[in-house]
Scaffold this motif. Structure first.
Motif, PDB file in Angstrom:
ATOM      1  N   PRO A 261       0.813  -1.220   0.000  1.00 35.13           N
ATOM      2  CA  PRO A 261       0.000   0.000   0.000  1.00 35.13           C
ATOM      3  C   PRO A 261       0.848   1.272   0.000  1.00 35.13           C
ATOM      4  CG  PRO A 261      -0.976  -1.616   1.464  1.00 35.13           C
ATOM      5  CD  PRO A 261       0.335  -2.195   1.022  1.00 35.13           C
ATOM      6  N   LYS A 293      -0.546  -6.957   2.628  1.00 34.62           N
ATOM      7  CA  LYS A 293      -1.665  -6.527   1.796  1.00 34.62           C
ATOM      8  C   LYS A 293      -1.159  -5.967   0.470  1.00 34.62           C
ATOM      9  CE  LYS A 293      -5.946  -3.857   1.889  1.00 34.62           C
ATOM     10  NZ  LYS A 293      -6.844  -2.995   2.695  1.00 34.62           N
ATOM     11  N   GLU A 298      -5.858  -2.463  -2.381  1.00 35.26           N
ATOM     12  CA  GLU A 298      -6.251  -1.325  -1.549  1.00 35.26           C
ATOM     13  C   GLU A 298      -6.589  -0.112  -2.410  1.00 35.26           C
ATOM     14  OE1 GLU A 298      -4.410   0.152   2.431  1.00 35.26           O
ATOM     15  OE2 GLU A 298      -3.505   1.383   0.844  1.00 35.26           O
ATOM     16  N   ASP A 301      -9.989  -0.054  -3.991  1.00 32.89           N
ATOM     17  CA  ASP A 301     -11.039   0.255  -3.023  1.00 32.89           C
ATOM     18  C   ASP A 301     -11.025   1.733  -2.642  1.00 32.89           C
ATOM     19  OD1 ASP A 301     -13.127  -0.369  -1.064  1.00 32.89           O
ATOM     20  OD2 ASP A 301     -11.546  -0.047   0.433  1.00 32.89           O
TER      21      ASP A 301
END
Length: 347
Positions: A261, A293, A298, A301
């Protein structure tokens, strides 16, 4: 162009049957359309379940009315490509069939011109012209034209990386940008840059090979080498992008599912004046360490409500490599648990 078309529906049992006659105005081009031993016609017959008979510059198509009309659209579209100098391959024929089938869905992006002609997006450079081979490729190519930030998401073999590089090469050739910046996270099957021999470019080159391959398809090799030497085409490892502002450039981030991220946020905020960004990735092939992640997931979203960002999603129907690739992707998708669907962003 097709010189003449005769279309009539004939009832046969419970379904409508059609007999479509196409007449082409150039015998030589018609032969190129048919392919060696009529192999292109045979491929369309197999895909659509119709019967196509050739006699000189004339074709007779018989079959269920919808399929016969789809065959007509596909053949008319392919004849237009041949008129433009294109050499037809199995992929072009398959793409024409996909577009013809999608034209029956009013929500699909390939537009229907007058008299039912297909009009698919294309990318042209001096070396090569690339045509959309599926509705999602068409949507992607149109998004690249109109949006400054585009996400191309989907499985291997759908053309998302190749089309991104082709579009960048076109913009560079037309003088609409000053340079191309290629980036990719160096996370592949547990290997890391420090374990590879050579200087930084030699370390990064294996990760960026798909981008190079696409460049060489669109730009002569000697021009690519000169552009690399002059930093007109720049290889920028993702880790070294921090602190830069990339203006007048097309910046491509490939294999974005392997960003964290923090890396993804850092990359996206490099966009400068008259800049374009294209982010490609396949969320089903994440090679990050366990419990890390993906920055791509991410970002999809977080940015879904941001105006001006377009996300185009590909699926196994868009695979333009060997037909087995689509079957492999589909088999793995059935075996892998599905993620909750994410709402897409329109530009």
């Amino acid at each position: 162009m097709t010189a003449g078309t005769d279309f009539e529906k004939r009832p046969s049992g419970a379904s409508d049957m059609a007999h479509v006659v196409l007449t082409f105005d150039n015998n030589k081009l018609a032969g190129r359309l048919y392919g060696p031993f009529d192999e292109n016609l045979a491929r369309i017959e197999q895909k659509l379940g119709v019967d196509i008979r050739s006699k000189g510059n004339q074709l007779a198509i018989k079959g269920e009315s919808t399929a016969a009309e789809q065959a007509r659209r596909a053949l008319d579209y392919l004849y237009g490509l041949v008129q433009g100098g294109a050499e037809l391959s199995a992929s072009e024929v398959d793409g024409a069939v996909r577009l013809a089938q999608a034209a029956d869905d009013q929500l699909s992006l390939p537009t229907m011109e007058s008299r039912g002609k297909l009009a698919a997006a294309q990318i042209s450079t001096r070396k090569r012209t690339v045509y959309a081979r599926s509705p999602n490729q068409d949507a992607y190519m149109r998004a690249l034209e109109r949006s400054e930030l585009v996400f191309g998401i989907g499985p291997a073999g759908t053309g998302k990386t190749f089309l991104a590089v082709a579009h960048a090469a076109m913009l560079l050739e037309r003088g609409m940008v000053d340079r191309i910046v290629l980036s990719r996270p160096a996370v592949e099957a547990g290997e890391r840059l420090g374990f590879l021999p050579g200087d930084m470019r030699e370390k990064v080159d294996p990760y960026l090979r798909p981008l190079y391959d696409a460049l060489y398809e669109m730009i002569p090799a000697e021009k690519v080498e000169r552009a690399l030497a002059a930093d007109v085409i720049e290889i920028a490892p993702l880790a070294f992008m921090r602190g830069r502002t990339l203006s007048n450039a097309v910046v491509i981030l490939d294999e974005a599912q392997n960003t964290t991220p923090m890396q993804m946020k850092m990359f996206l905020t490099r966009l400068g004046e008259n800049g374009r960004m294209i982010v490609t990735g396949d969320p089903s092939q994440i090679d990050l360490p366990p419990n890390t992640k993906s920055g791509l997931i991410e970002a999809l979203d977080v940015l879904r409500d941001v105006p001006g960002i377009v996300t185009v999603r590909f699926n196994e129907k868009d695979v333009v490599r060997h037909p087995l690739v689509a079957a492999i992707v589909d088999a793995y998708d059935r075996k892998t648990p599905k993620r909750p669907p994410e709402r897409e962003t329109d530009g």
